[in-house]
Design a protein around this motif. Structure first.
Motif, PDB file in Angstrom:
ATOM      1  N   LEU A  76      29.567  34.787  60.054  1.00 38.71           N
ATOM      2  CA  LEU A  76      29.198  36.089  60.601  1.00 38.71           C
ATOM      3  C   LEU A  76      27.692  36.336  60.469  1.00 38.71           C
ATOM      4  N   VAL A  77      27.143  37.089  61.421  1.00 40.80           N
ATOM      5  CA  VAL A  77      25.726  37.458  61.377  1.00 40.80           C
ATOM      6  C   VAL A  77      25.621  38.984  61.435  1.00 40.80           C
ATOM      7  N   TYR A  78      25.140  39.587  60.350  1.00 42.60           N
ATOM      8  CA  TYR A  78      24.876  41.025  60.293  1.00 42.60           C
ATOM      9  C   TYR A  78      23.384  41.205  60.548  1.00 42.60           C
ATOM     10  N   SER A  79      23.035  41.957  61.606  1.00 39.37           N
ATOM     11  CA  SER A  79      21.632  42.033  62.003  1.00 39.37           C
ATOM     12  C   SER A  79      21.116  43.463  62.051  1.00 39.37           C
ATOM     13  N   LEU A  80      19.916  43.660  61.489  1.00 40.36           N
ATOM     14  CA  LEU A  80      19.218  44.945  61.664  1.00 40.36           C
ATOM     15  C   LEU A  80      18.029  44.710  62.578  1.00 40.36           C
ATOM     16  N   HIS A  81      18.004  45.443  63.697  1.00 40.47           N
ATOM     17  CA  HIS A  81      16.922  45.350  64.678  1.00 40.47           C
ATOM     18  C   HIS A  81      16.354  46.752  64.858  1.00 40.47           C
ATOM     19  N   GLU A  82      15.124  46.822  65.344  1.00 36.29           N
ATOM     20  CA  GLU A  82      14.517  48.147  65.618  1.00 36.29           C
ATOM     21  C   GLU A  82      15.445  49.040  66.440  1.00 36.29           C
ATOM     22  N   ARG A  83      16.216  48.425  67.330  1.00 33.02           N
ATOM     23  CA  ARG A  83      17.086  49.214  68.212  1.00 33.02           C
ATOM     24  C   ARG A  83      18.438  49.503  67.570  1.00 33.02           C
ATOM     25  N   GLY A  84      18.623  49.015  66.359  1.00 33.36           N
ATOM     26  CA  GLY A  84      19.869  49.313  65.643  1.00 33.36           C
ATOM     27  C   GLY A  84      20.592  48.063  65.184  1.00 33.36           C
ATOM     28  N   PHE A  85      21.747  48.302  64.575  1.00 31.80           N
ATOM     29  CA  PHE A  85      22.562  47.236  63.991  1.00 31.80           C
ATOM     30  C   PHE A  85      23.324  46.457  65.069  1.00 31.80           C
ATOM     31  N   ALA A  86      23.581  45.194  64.802  1.00 32.14           N
ATOM     32  CA  ALA A  86      24.520  44.410  65.615  1.00 32.14           C
ATOM     33  C   ALA A  86      25.223  43.418  64.700  1.00 32.14           C
ATOM     34  N   LEU A  87      26.457  43.064  65.059  1.00 30.85           N
ATOM     35  CA  LEU A  87      27.243  42.136  64.244  1.00 30.85           C
ATOM     36  C   LEU A  87      27.887  41.085  65.134  1.00 30.85           C
ATOM     37  N   PHE A  88      27.737  39.841  64.698  1.00 34.61           N
ATOM     38  CA  PHE A  88      28.394  38.720  65.356  1.00 34.61           C
ATOM     39  C   PHE A  88      29.581  38.301  64.494  1.00 34.61           C
ATOM     40  N   ASN A 144      21.937  40.498  72.916  1.00 35.54           N
ATOM     41  CA  ASN A 144      20.932  39.435  72.797  1.00 35.54           C
ATOM     42  C   ASN A 144      19.641  39.966  72.192  1.00 35.54           C
ATOM     43  N   THR A 145      19.249  41.169  72.605  1.00 40.05           N
ATOM     44  CA  THR A 145      18.030  41.758  72.047  1.00 40.05           C
ATOM     45  C   THR A 145      18.154  41.925  70.543  1.00 40.05           C
ATOM     46  N   ARG A 146      19.323  42.407  70.085  1.00 39.79           N
ATOM     47  CA  ARG A 146      19.452  42.728  68.657  1.00 39.79           C
ATOM     48  C   ARG A 146      19.824  41.524  67.795  1.00 39.79           C
ATOM     49  N   LEU A 147      20.466  40.527  68.403  1.00 37.48           N
ATOM     50  CA  LEU A 147      20.975  39.418  67.576  1.00 37.48           C
ATOM     51  C   LEU A 147      20.116  38.151  67.632  1.00 37.48           C
ATOM     52  N   ALA A 148      19.496  37.870  68.786  1.00 42.00           N
ATOM     53  CA  ALA A 148      18.800  36.585  68.942  1.00 42.00           C
ATOM     54  C   ALA A 148      17.713  36.430  67.881  1.00 42.00           C
ATOM     55  N   THR A 149      17.620  35.247  67.304  1.00 41.23           N
ATOM     56  CA  THR A 149      16.613  35.010  66.263  1.00 41.23           C
ATOM     57  C   THR A 149      15.572  34.014  66.780  1.00 41.23           C
ATOM     58  N   SER A 150      14.452  33.924  66.065  1.00 37.88           N
ATOM     59  CA  SER A 150      13.322  33.141  66.583  1.00 37.88           C
ATOM     60  C   SER A 150      13.595  31.637  66.575  1.00 37.88           C
ATOM     61  N   ASP A 151      14.652  31.186  65.877  1.00 37.80           N
ATOM     62  CA  ASP A 151      15.015  29.763  65.929  1.00 37.80           C
ATOM     63  C   ASP A 151      15.810  29.429  67.189  1.00 37.80           C
ATOM     64  N   GLY A 152      15.982  30.428  68.080  1.00 43.07           N
ATOM     65  CA  GLY A 152      16.671  30.167  69.347  1.00 43.07           C
ATOM     66  C   GLY A 152      18.150  30.493  69.313  1.00 43.07           C
ATOM     67  N   TRP A 153      18.673  30.939  68.143  1.00 40.66           N
ATOM     68  CA  TRP A 153      20.099  31.239  68.068  1.00 40.66           C
ATOM     69  C   TRP A 153      20.425  32.548  68.804  1.00 40.66           C
ATOM     70  N   LYS A 154      21.530  32.574  69.516  1.00 42.82           N
ATOM     71  CA  LYS A 154      22.074  33.806  70.103  1.00 42.82           C
ATOM     72  C   LYS A 154      23.561  33.589  70.367  1.00 42.82           C
TER      73      LYS A 154
END
Ligand code: APR
Ligand code: PHB
Length: 387
Positions: free
Chosen positions: A197-209, A242-252
């Motif tokens: 699982l991926v719990y993400s905090l982004h400027e636009r809010g939370f997202a969970l994979f 995609n905006t909230r979850l994608a990471t700089s290593d290319g994962w989405k």
């Protein structure tokens, strides 16, 4: 009125009611389960999906873990993502081998209904006009009024049920907090692009994979509590995810056909005590946690474990001591899960009330958490489940 008699009358065939019925059956205790929805509705309702180690052990130990062992997905870590980077928390390494298992609540309920029906003990779906009294439950089934006399009543009828509401307000203490956001959740026919699982905090809010199987991805977005799902066509959902979850290593996340979507509000809620006379509350009937800690189903399981042991002790020895201790024993665990769920929620969501200071503090907390072994251990032991 048709008269029935049992030892324990159980209101609600969610995970709490069904698991309690099963555990009582193993102790040789008779019960009747009364559910107002249809079997199909109960099975198809999309809910949680993360089982703590203790919940998995309870299911396997009580003989309902066969499909769980085959199809459940054991996860030894989770990711926390912020600032475009994913940080892995190795829960198993930090807790001496504890893990969580991803297995949908639908599957848990499916398995429990099957074992219940195999015992031949009663489980009534599609009942109506259910009401609880001192030592009986009244309901109609097939338009016929029934009265079920019982030694005890288990209120396993969820947050909106009637059991908690049957207790005089003066005898209950309610603790509550609502959050200024909700989750928009989807299920998609897409292979999970991460094993964990991926719990993400982004400027636009939370997202969970998250996921349900090797072919189904489960995803959530923080939204307004009253968000209108019609404003979210599939393209908009994917773009935001995609905006909230994608990471700089290319994962989405992988994309696929969205076959289920819905919005849920978030609250923390506890009703104390969890007993009134012969009525015992268990699961969502007594408490609600925001889903960020993945605790709801697990708390329901530990409540009914305690209740089944207390009832078994009563029928074996006549002693009410464990029944008297039931509420306090459950509440100690519940409050720790409340604290953890609140903490995960506040750390990972953008609150409309937060200012720039709060946002920087949130990032500092995540930075600390993912760089301190002590902090990661605390998260890992709470997430995989406290004793
Ligand atoms: N009469 C009979 N049954 C009722 C009544 C009623 N008046 N009111 C509600 N019910 C039924 C609901 O239809 C539901 O099937 O009680 C059941 C309660 O089940 P859940 O809401 O799933 O609650 P619980 O069994 O405590 O499980 C907790 O559910 O909400 C999730 O994430 C939460 O995983 C956690 C779990
Ligand atoms: C889910 O898969 O539905 C899920 C996973 C983790 C959570 C909440 C929900 O914290």
């Amino acid at each position: 009125m048709k008269q029935l008699r049992t030892q324990v009358g159980i209101v609600g065939a969610g995970p709490a009611g069904l698991l309690l019925a099963h555990l009582l059956h193993l102790e040789g205790i008779d019960s009747v389960v009364i559910e107002n929805r249809s079997r199909q509705y109960v099975v198809e309702r999309v809910r949680a999906g993360v089982l703590e180690q203790g919940t998995v052990d309870l299911m396997i130990g009580s003989g309902v873990g066969e499909r769980l062992m085959r199809e459940g997905m054991r996860h030894e870590g989770i990711y926390l993502a912020f600032g475009g980077v994913r940080h892995r928390i190795d829960m198993a390494e930090l807790t001496g081998g504890r893990a969580i298992t991803v297995y949908g609540q639908n599957e848990v309920v499916t398995d429990l209904i099957e074992v219940r029906l195999a015992t031949g003990r009663p489980l009534f779906f599609e009942t109506a006009e259910v009401s609880v009294h001192d030592s009986s439950i009244r309901f109609t089934y097939n338009h016929e009024p029934h009265e079920l006399h019982c030694d005890f009543i288990a209120g396993c009828d969820g947050f909106h049920g009637i059991c908690r509401q049957s207790i005089p307000a003066a005898d209950l203490r309610i603790y509550e907090r609502e959050y200024p956001f909700g989750w928009l959740g989807i299920l998609a026919h897409a292979a999970p692009s991460s094993d964990e699982l991926v719990y993400s905090l982004h400027e636009r809010g939370f997202a969970l994979f998250s996921m349900r199987s090797h072919a189904v991805t489960r995803l959530y977005l923080q939204c307004a509590p009253d968000e209108d799902i019609n404003q979210w066509p599939d393209d908009r959902i994917w773009e935001e995810l995609n905006t909230r979850l994608a990471t700089s290593d290319g994962w989405k996340p992988n994309q696929g056909e969205i076959f289920q979507k819905g919005v849920t509000g978030m609250r923390s809620f506890v009703a104390e005590p969890m007993r009134h006379g012969r009525l015992f509350l268990a699961g969502d009937a007594a408490h609600i946690v925001p889903p960020t800690g993945a605790k709801g189903l697990n708390l329901a399981a530990s409540d009914v474990r305690n209740l089944s042991l207390a009832l078994a002790a009563y029928y074996k020895s006549g002693s009410e001591q464990q029944l008297d201790e039931y509420s306090d024993k459950c509440l100690r665990r519940i409050w720790k899960a409340q604290r953890f769920s609140w903490w995960m929620t506040s750390m990972l969501h953008r609150s409309p009330e937060a200012n720039a200071f709060d946002q920087r503090r949130q990032l500092a907390e995540l930075d600390y958490l993912t760089s301190s072994r002590a902090a990661m251990t605390s998260l890992a032991e709470n997430y995989t489940g406290l004793p």
